[in-house]
Design an enzyme around this catalytic site. Structure first.
Site, PDB file in Angstrom:
ATOM      1  N   SER A 153       0.797  -1.228   0.000  1.00  0.00           N
ATOM      2  CA  SER A 153       0.000   0.000   0.000  1.00  0.00           C
ATOM      3  C   SER A 153       0.829   1.276   0.000  1.00  0.00           C
ATOM      4  O   SER A 153       0.375   2.297  -0.504  1.00  0.00           O
ATOM      5  CB  SER A 153      -0.965  -0.006   1.183  1.00  0.00           C
ATOM      6  OG  SER A 153      -0.273  -0.227   2.390  1.00  0.00           O
ATOM      7  N   HIS A 181      -5.166  -3.316  -3.073  1.00  0.00           N
ATOM      8  CA  HIS A 181      -4.801  -2.315  -4.085  1.00  0.00           C
ATOM      9  C   HIS A 181      -4.650  -2.892  -5.485  1.00  0.00           C
ATOM     10  O   HIS A 181      -4.387  -2.149  -6.431  1.00  0.00           O
ATOM     11  CB  HIS A 181      -3.505  -1.603  -3.682  1.00  0.00           C
ATOM     12  CG  HIS A 181      -3.639  -0.837  -2.418  1.00  0.00           C
ATOM     13  ND1 HIS A 181      -4.133   0.445  -2.369  1.00  0.00           N
ATOM     14  CD2 HIS A 181      -3.395  -1.185  -1.131  1.00  0.00           C
ATOM     15  CE1 HIS A 181      -4.159   0.865  -1.119  1.00  0.00           C
ATOM     16  NE2 HIS A 181      -3.718  -0.104  -0.341  1.00  0.00           N
ATOM     17  N   LYS A 213     -11.638   0.826  -2.361  1.00  0.00           N
ATOM     18  CA  LYS A 213     -10.563   1.443  -3.158  1.00  0.00           C
ATOM     19  C   LYS A 213     -11.002   1.498  -4.626  1.00  0.00           C
ATOM     20  O   LYS A 213     -11.916   2.244  -4.929  1.00  0.00           O
ATOM     21  CB  LYS A 213      -9.262   0.705  -2.887  1.00  0.00           C
ATOM     22  CG  LYS A 213      -8.776   1.117  -1.485  1.00  0.00           C
ATOM     23  CD  LYS A 213      -7.772   0.248  -0.830  1.00  0.00           C
ATOM     24  CE  LYS A 213      -7.534   0.809   0.579  1.00  0.00           C
ATOM     25  NZ  LYS A 213      -6.889  -0.129   1.475  1.00  0.00           N
TER      26      LYS A 213
END
Ligand code: PLP
Length: 371
Positions: A153, A181, A213
């Site tokens: 991250s 991610h 995300k």
């Protein structure tokens, strides 16, 4: 902040162009997803009202779980209210006293906390160091679990997933990958880093993803074989003892997954922005990290300079946060630039121009240091 999450933010009433959110595909303020939520509300109502095991498990949650399993090419999926909860619940359910959990040194805080909560012995290995991990595994008896971020991250690099899968198979360890991610961004149709590496459910039995995300909504999930999700329903305390998320959000999340799967254009635009940022910032002499993902940190070193650079960008109307210890190791403060398919080519040019003006704040790296 006021107004929706998008590159043009309003902070304390002031407009800022943001390069620091995790909304990699610009879906957090997508008109289609918002419409899906609105249409679902009269049918599902608003609140989750109870935990899943009592009476909160709505058919919309169930449909999302099936959708997530199909999206990640797994047999089943279990929905959690956040990624933090998923990691805490999954790790503490899979290992306990007397077991050993192996964790990459740069893993997300929620993984570290899950390991601590589990009461298993935690052994951390140097970032991406599969050879050392292999030795550690060979010298450990009993039940072993290895856990890693898919995309890290704060650095943006991808874990050596194929190597990790091989070592885990050879050493009899269970592999857990948290692809917070990578999901939506990497792999065929955005199916994530695990599918980009071509790894099956057998090779990566526990796949965790988050939905706040690139997917642009909220929540998280774990995907894998039936035995895993059935077990977690009974054992993961962060699944059991929390209120189900509003079911309409599950409907909107399904709509978002449809968008991600059906259109490669936003990912192509994003990859172009990433390439342009890397060549532009590299030409300015900034120190970048080996990342092909939308996470493109500029390594600074000391906290003071990182903050000064962040402030100099803010004075030019740009929002890029400085990330400092304990989020990253001491001496590795950085500007965590993140790119989104919602950014235009012009907006990227604004960022590069601002970085050029602020370049004097960062000391030139001596040539010898680069050798
Ligand atoms: C953001 C993040 C989480 C937490 O997910 P939330 O849904 O925001 O709680 C977990 N793991 C990683 C690697 C993350 O980056």
């Amino acid at each position: 902040m006021s107004g929706p999450q998008q590159p043009e933010l309003t902070a304390d009433g002031k407009p800022l162009l943001s390069f620091c959110s995790n909304d990699y595909l610009g879906l957090a303020n997508d008109a289609g997803n918002i419409e899906a939520l609105k249409q679902a509300l009269p049918e599902t109502g608003l609140g989750g009202a109870a935990s899943h095991l009592v009476c909160g498990h709505h058919e919309a949650h169930h449909q999302l779980e099936e959708r997530l399993a199909a999206f990640t090419r797994r047999s089943s999926a279990l929905f959690f209210s956040t990624g933090y909860m998923a990691n805490m619940g999954v790790i503490s359910a899979l290992v306990g006293r007397g077991d050993t959990v192996f964790s990459d040194k740069l893993n997300h805080a929620s993984i570290v906390d899950g390991c601590i909560l589990s009461r298993a012995r935690m052994r951390r290995y140097a970032h991406g160091d599969v050879a050392t991990l292999e030795t550690m595994l060979a010298n450990t008896d009993g039940h072993k679990v290895v856990v890693t971020d898919g995309v890290f991250s704060m650095d943006g690099d991808v874990a050596p997933l194929r190597e990790l899968a091989r070592v885990c198979r050879e050493q009899g360890a269970l592999l857990v990958v948290d692809d917070a991610h990578g999901l939506g961004v990497l792999g065929p149709q955005g199916r994530g880093s695990v599918l980009e590496a071509g790894l099956s459910e057998e090779e990566v039995p526990v796949l965790i993803g988050t939905l706040g995300k690139a997917v642009g909504t909220s929540g998280a999930f774990v995907a894998g074989p039936e035995w895993l999700t059935e077990y977690l329903v009974q054992k993961a305390r962060t699944y059991i003892y929390t209120t189900a998320m509003p079911p309409a959000l599950a409907v909107a999340t399904c709509a978002s997954l449809d968008r991600i799967e059906s259109d490669d254009a936003p990912r192509e635009h994003l990859n172009q922005l990433i390439a342009d940022f890397r060549s532009g910032a590299g030409r300015l002499g900034y120190e970048l990290m080996p990342s092909k993902t939308p996470i493109q940190p500029i390594m600074i070193g000391d906290n003071h300079t990182a903050l000064a650079l962040s402030r100099a960008l803010e004075a030019q109307g740009l929002l890029v946060t400085a990330i400092r210890p304990p989020t990253v190791p001491v001496g590795q403060a950085r500007l965590r630039v993140t790119l989104s398919a919602a950014h235009t080519t012009d907006q990227l040019k604004q960022l590069l121009a601002a970085l050029s003006k602020a370049r004097h704040l960062v000391e030139e790296t001596p040539e010898e240091a680069l050798q």
